[in-house]
Design an enzyme around this catalytic site. Structure first.
Site, short mmCIF file in Angstrom:
data_model
loop_
_atom_site.label_atom_id
_atom_site.label_comp_id
_atom_site.label_asym_id
_atom_site.label_seq_id
_atom_site.Cartn_x
_atom_site.Cartn_y
_atom_site.Cartn_z
CG ASN A 200 -5.19 4.21 8.70
OD1 ASN A 200 -5.53 5.17 7.99
ND2 ASN A 200 -4.14 4.25 9.50
CB SER B 10 -1.99 -3.05 1.18
OG SER B 10 -1.11 -3.82 1.98
N GLY B 11 -2.21 -6.29 0.00
CA GLY B 11 -2.64 -7.67 0.26
C GLY B 11 -2.81 -8.02 1.73
CG HIS B 12 -0.28 -6.39 5.10
ND1 HIS B 12 -0.38 -6.00 6.42
CD2 HIS B 12 0.15 -5.30 4.43
CE1 HIS B 12 -0.01 -4.72 6.53
NE2 HIS B 12 0.31 -4.28 5.33
CD GLN C 36 -7.34 -0.27 7.26
OE1 GLN C 36 -8.19 -1.08 7.64
NE2 GLN C 36 -6.08 -0.37 7.61
CB THR D 266 12.18 -10.74 -10.61
OG1 THR D 266 13.27 -10.57 -11.50
CG2 THR D 266 11.57 -12.14 -10.79
CB CYS E 134 3.52 5.20 12.59
SG CYS E 134 2.74 4.36 11.25
N GLY F 65 0.81 -1.21 0.00
CA GLY F 65 0.00 0.00 0.00
C GLY F 65 0.85 1.27 0.00
C1 LIG Z 1 -1.74 -0.23 5.97
C2 LIG Z 1 -2.09 0.97 5.19
C3 LIG Z 1 -1.23 1.48 4.21
C4 LIG Z 1 0.15 0.90 3.96
O1 LIG Z 1 0.08 -0.36 3.37
P1 LIG Z 1 1.40 -1.31 3.43
O2 LIG Z 1 1.06 -2.45 2.52
O3 LIG Z 1 1.53 -1.72 4.86
O4 LIG Z 1 2.54 -0.51 2.95
C5 LIG Z 1 -1.64 2.57 3.48
N1 LIG Z 1 -2.84 3.14 3.68
C6 LIG Z 1 -3.71 2.68 4.62
C7 LIG Z 1 -5.03 3.34 4.78
C8 LIG Z 1 -3.36 1.58 5.40
O5 LIG Z 1 -4.21 1.15 6.33
#
Ligand SMILES: *Cc1c(COP(=O)(O)O)cnc(C)c1O
Length: 400
Positions: free
Chosen positions: A156, A204-206, A184, A242, A330, A76
């Site tokens: 978030n 963002s995948g996670h 989110q 890659t 953070c 993300g």
């Molecule tokens: C977690 C988050 C990101 C950052 O994503 P990462 O894959 O951890 O770099 C960016 N924007 C929002 C709103 C998020 O919650």
């Protein structure tokens, strides 16, 4: 009920999610038999290439986009950097002004601040007490030099959902590009880049039960965008390096699962969220809900408790097996009060005493019950020892 020490209650899904077993299963062959480099010409490249292509279709389908508009990257943060720097650099001749909000993720805010050091100007729009941006403010901020509007789909920290479709409409009426950080929102807010007038979208995948270090940027065809990562010709010459083939395959599977039944998923999580909110506010004095009462993510409950510190709440909850968050990850490390809570008008003390509980697919009503048993005790204990707590009967009424 105290098997909780064995199985901690994880309620920090806005920070990251576990990876679903189906996702791990989909990824597994790409670590072993399908290890080839998808750019190579021999037979070992065939399956990896097919895996990446299929994932691109899965991501596109989740957004109402075409596969050619989806570019994989490392998460993300990279997608946000790419969208904002890429548009700013590619459109510099047309203009040098960006409109965003005070409550964006730091991946957006720090990128905008960096651009300010390099000659761009940025308007950081305020939000109301619920964390909502006024589309009228967006429209007023646009000047003849504006090249980009960046407003997140959902926040978030406090879970507030923004009126992105209206903001996208305004952007297009003024011929300005619209980017949204939807990290989110995937799996929680239905996305259709066409009807919502979105030109660029970060994911963002996670954050939706996929692997960490995977992400994508949706870029509407024809959008002028500079590349940030230079090197080989991967991602149709837009993003070198890659491909993270297992990660990409996993993210594709994860987004397919996350968007298969958004309504059912939201119904289940919102029932638990609403129980948390109702019971916390009614059992813990001097508590308030942060964010919007209805326009909020189904998994997000964010509270402020007067007279206590968020960090102390987290440590005491952790000792009882509950994982939660205060402000953003953070800001909790730096002990700075959350920029999001401050933007909603909270005083520093209240922003410091905040707790974010974000539910996920594995949470149960038992987890909620356990949190509701422990949290009032924790807040009560902290208030007993807090020098900030006024003597009984002398509490100041909640400011509106
Ligand atoms: C977690 C988050 C990101 C950052 O994503 P990462 O894959 O951890 O770099 C960016 N924007 C929002 C709103 C998020 O919650």
């Amino acid at each position: 009920m105290n098997d909780q020490a064995e199985r901690p209650v994880y309620m920090d899904h806005a920070a990251t999610t576990f990876i679903k077993p189906e996702v791990i299963a989909a990824m597994a062959p790409y670590f072993s038999q399908y290890f080839g480099n998808p750019s190579s010409l021999y037979r070992f490249a065939g399956e990896p290439r097919k895996g990446v292509d299929a994932a691109r279709e899965q991501v596109a389908a989740a957004l109402g986009a075409t596969p050619a508009e989806v570019f994989f990257c490392a998460g993300g943060s990279e997608a946000d950097n790419w969208a904002i720097k890429g548009v700013a650099l590619a459109n510099h001749k047309r203009g040098d002004h960006i409109v965003t909000t005070a409550i964006e993720h730091h991946a957006v805010l720090h990128t905008c601040e960096w651009l300010e050091k390099h000659g761009f100007s940025v308007t950081y729009l305020p939000v109301d007490t619920f964390g909502r941006v006024d589309p009228g403010d967006v429209e007023e901020a646009i000047t003849g030099r504006t090249v980009l509007i960046s407003v997140m789909t959902a926040n978030n920290e406090i879970g507030t959902i923004q009126p992105v479709a209206r903001i996208g409409r305004i952007a297009h009426d003024h011929d300005v590009l619209f980017h949204t950080d939807a990290v989110q929102a995937i799996g929680a807010v239905p996305i259709d880049v066409e009807s919502m007038n979105i030109d660029l979208l970060s994911l963002s995948g996670h954050k939706f039960y996929g692997p960490k270090g995977t992400g994508a940027l949706y870029v509407r065809r024809g959008t002028r965008l500079e590349n940030l990562v230079h090197g080989g010709g991967q991602e149709r010459g837009r993003r070198a390096g890659t491909e993270n083939v297992p990660g990409i395959v996993g993210m594709g599977k994860a987004i397919e699962l996350a968007t298969a039944d958004i309504e059912g998923h939201n119904r289940r999580l919102a029932a638990m969220r609403d129980r948390l909110i109702r019971e916390v506010l009614s059992t813990i004095p001097d508590s308030r809900l942060n964010g919007h009462p209805t326009e909020r993510l189904a998994n997000n409950a964010n509270f402020s408790f007067r007279y206590v510190e968020g960090e102390s709440i987290l440590l005491m909850l952790d000792a009882r097996g509950i994982c939660a968050s205060t402000g953003s990850a953070c800001s909790s490390a730096s002990l700075e009060p959350s920029h999001v809570l401050l933007a909603t008008g909270l005083a520093h003390e209240e922003a410091h005493g905040s707790l974010r509980l974000t539910l996920g697919d594995a949470n149960t009503e038992d987890d909620v019950g356990y949190v509701l048993e422990v949290l009032p005790e924790v807040i009560g204990r902290l208030r007993q020892i807090s020098p900030l707590t006024p003597p009984a009967g002398k509490r100041v009424p909640e400011a509106e």
